[in-house]
Design an enzyme around this catalytic site. Structure first.
Site, PDB file in Angstrom:
ATOM      1  N   VAL A  56      15.195  -2.723  14.344  1.00 29.81           N
ATOM      2  CA  VAL A  56      15.003  -3.242  15.637  1.00 29.81           C
ATOM      3  C   VAL A  56      15.148  -2.149  16.695  1.00 29.81           C
ATOM      4  CG1 VAL A  56      15.179  -5.022  17.657  1.00 29.81           C
ATOM      5  CG2 VAL A  56      15.161  -5.627  15.052  1.00 29.81           C
ATOM      6  N   GLY A 101      19.334   0.343  19.597  1.00 28.13           N
ATOM      7  CA  GLY A 101      18.569  -0.339  18.271  1.00 28.13           C
ATOM      8  C   GLY A 101      19.432  -0.574  17.335  1.00 28.13           C
ATOM      9  N   LYS A 102      19.060  -1.127  16.231  1.00 25.35           N
ATOM     10  CA  LYS A 102      19.983  -1.694  15.098  1.00 25.35           C
ATOM     11  C   LYS A 102      19.185  -1.759  13.966  1.00 25.35           C
ATOM     12  CE  LYS A 102      24.694  -2.709  14.663  1.00 25.35           C
ATOM     13  NZ  LYS A 102      25.719  -2.102  15.427  1.00 25.35           N
ATOM     14  N   GLY A 103      20.034  -1.752  13.056  1.00 23.52           N
ATOM     15  CA  GLY A 103      19.259  -2.095  11.325  1.00 23.52           C
ATOM     16  C   GLY A 103      20.281  -2.618  10.560  1.00 23.52           C
ATOM     17  N   ASP A 142      27.896   0.925  10.261  1.00 24.43           N
ATOM     18  CA  ASP A 142      28.242  -0.262  10.835  1.00 24.43           C
ATOM     19  C   ASP A 142      28.830  -0.962   9.587  1.00 24.43           C
ATOM     20  OD1 ASP A 142      28.103  -2.074  13.546  1.00 24.43           O
ATOM     21  OD2 ASP A 142      27.503  -3.435  11.927  1.00 24.43           O
TER      22      ASP A 142
END
Ligand code: NAD
Length: 425
Positions: A56, A101-103, A142
């Site tokens: 995202v 952002g992040k995934g 993460d």
């Protein structure tokens, strides 16, 4: 309320206090792009399994999207949207030129062998390669991803795209384009601010009992750092449960024990002066829920989201909460804690050290010149303490909580950028 709804309610709350422009608020409520992928991975037994992955891209006003990738069973679009939104806010709190952002991939990483984890990482990178890049979107580690995962990911991306693309992922191993200080950066950044807060409020380390939830990258490092600063760390936990030791815990010993036994609640012998404590009184094993309600002064949340909610907030005995995990306290719990005069130093400020040193790594990759650990620490400390000052001054100005003040600090920066760039005109 879903996790993403929680982030929106935090933005809404700060927006009301600072009287943020309604159009700006609406602009920040939606991610700019959402990528959802499904991809096959060959398992060690020869079978092929399908996995779901997400990236995202919330906002790139300040610079390329930036944020971690997690491999965890709970990963879904709502969670990734929330985490991506917090990344935009976090980068703006510390004022670094990166967006949010992040995934993630929905997978129980603990059940994968190393070779399966490598194949999953490479397959996920193939699926999202067209959306990321050093000038576009820069992922990092993460939960359940680490420097080894970043090395595979960078290698795969460079095979696909060619050329020197070292800045596409951060959190890489030192020998392969990583930055000194990245492993411990998240905990270190928070500890710089906590030390400053403690000094300003005359909190004495030796009289302060600490419980740390989570014993991975963020948790084990923060426990070690606080122990070395003279704090008495009395409680630790991981996904298998918690350990509470009245006399305190030798953290280095617990770190070694966790590697050996795979669970911190197997580590009673890491209690300080273990041999001199009466048998059966050294430590008690507690559940993860019980650990949060044990006697202590400072509770450091470094595991996962939604740990303190309306169900347990009033049972928390700590006077201070320091959030290293993202979203560990929900908005209802915030209200209860505040009524009970618990001071909470929020995630978007306290864990921003990780993304800050990721930013340093990206800068070093772009210039191909690498800094000594001391330079990284000094620059990190300066950025974290400047951010803390700014948040403190907004807290006084608006007479609000640290979380609200941190959101206001970020929203001010993002609004200024939007105005300068003419984004909403
Ligand atoms: P990690 O995978 O290294 O460690 C996670 C730890 O949490 C493990 O010890 C695991 O056993 C423990 N855990 C899982 N469920 C638990 C539970 N119910 N109770 C207690 N412990 C539990 O992950 P990490 O990188 O340390 O990340 C932890 C948190 O910090 C996450 O919220 C992450 O988003 C946040 N964070 C990490 C970084 C970073 O640079 N690593 C940066 C910013 C924020």
């Amino acid at each position: 309320m879903s996790l993403h709804e929680e982030t929106l309610s935090q933005i809404d709350n700060a927006a009301k206090i600072m009287d943020l422009d309604a159009e700006m608020k609406a602009y920040l409520e939606r991610p700019q792009k959402i990528h959802q992928v499904a991809f096959p991975v060959k398992m060690d037994d020869g079978s092929v399994q399908m996995f779901d992955g997400f990236r995202v891209q919330h906002n790139n006003l300040a610079g390329p999207y930036k944020g971690g990738i997690r491999f965890a069973p709970e990963v879904d679009l709502d969670e990734v949207k929330a985490l991506a939104t917090w990344m935009s806010i976090k980068c703006a709190v510390v004022g670094i030129p990166l967006g949010g952002g992040k995934g993630g991939v929905t997978v129980d990483a603990k059940k994968l062998s190393q070779t399966e984890k490598e194949r999953l990482t490479r397959a996920f990178v193939q699926a999202i390669a067209d959306y990321i890049g050093p000038a576009q979107d820069v992922p990092a580690p993460d939960m359940y991803t680490d420097s080894q995962v970043m090395a595979w990911a960078t290698d795969e991306y460079m095979k696909l795209k060619g050329g020197d693309q070292m800045g596409v992922f951060t959190g890489k191993p030192l020998e392969f384009g990583g930055s000194a200080g990245r492993e411990e950066a998240t905990a270190q950044g928070g500890v710089y601010i906590w030390n400053e807060y403690a000094q300003r409020n005359a909190i004495e380390p030796s009289k302060t009992k600490v419980i740390v939830q989570g014993f991975g990258n963020a948790g084990s490092n923060v426990a070690r750092m606080l122990h070395n600063e003279g704090y008495l760390v009395v409680g630790i936990s991981d996904s298998k449960g918690g350990l509470y030791c009245d006399h305190g815990i030798e953290i280095e010993q617990a770190i070694v024990c966790k590697v050996e036994y795979g669970a911190v609640n197997e580590c009673e012998h890491a209690a300080i002066n273990y041999n001199q404590i009466e048998e059966g009184h050294a430590c008690k094993r507690v559940t993860n829920e019980e650990l949060l309600e044990q006697e202590c002064d400072l509770l450091v949340l470094s595991a996962l989201e939604n740990q303190i909610t309306e169900d347990n907030a009033s049972n928390v005995k700590a006077k201070y909460i320091f959030e290293l995990a993202n979203g560990p306290t929900n908005p209802n719990a915030d209200e209860i804690l505040s009524k009970n005069n618990v001071v909470l130093l929020p995630d978007i400020l306290m864990n921003a050290g990780g993304v800050t040193v990721s930013y340093f790594e990206w800068v070093q990759n772009a210039t191909n010149y690498y800094w000594q650990a001391e330079e990284v620490q000094n620059r990190l400390k300066e950025i974290m303490l400047n951010a803390f000052d700014r948040v403190e001054s907004n807290r006084s100005k608006f007479n609000c909580s640290y979380r609200e003040a941190a959101f206001i600090t970020a929203l001010e920066r993002l609004s200024n950028l939007a105005k300068l760039r003419g984004v909403l005109s």
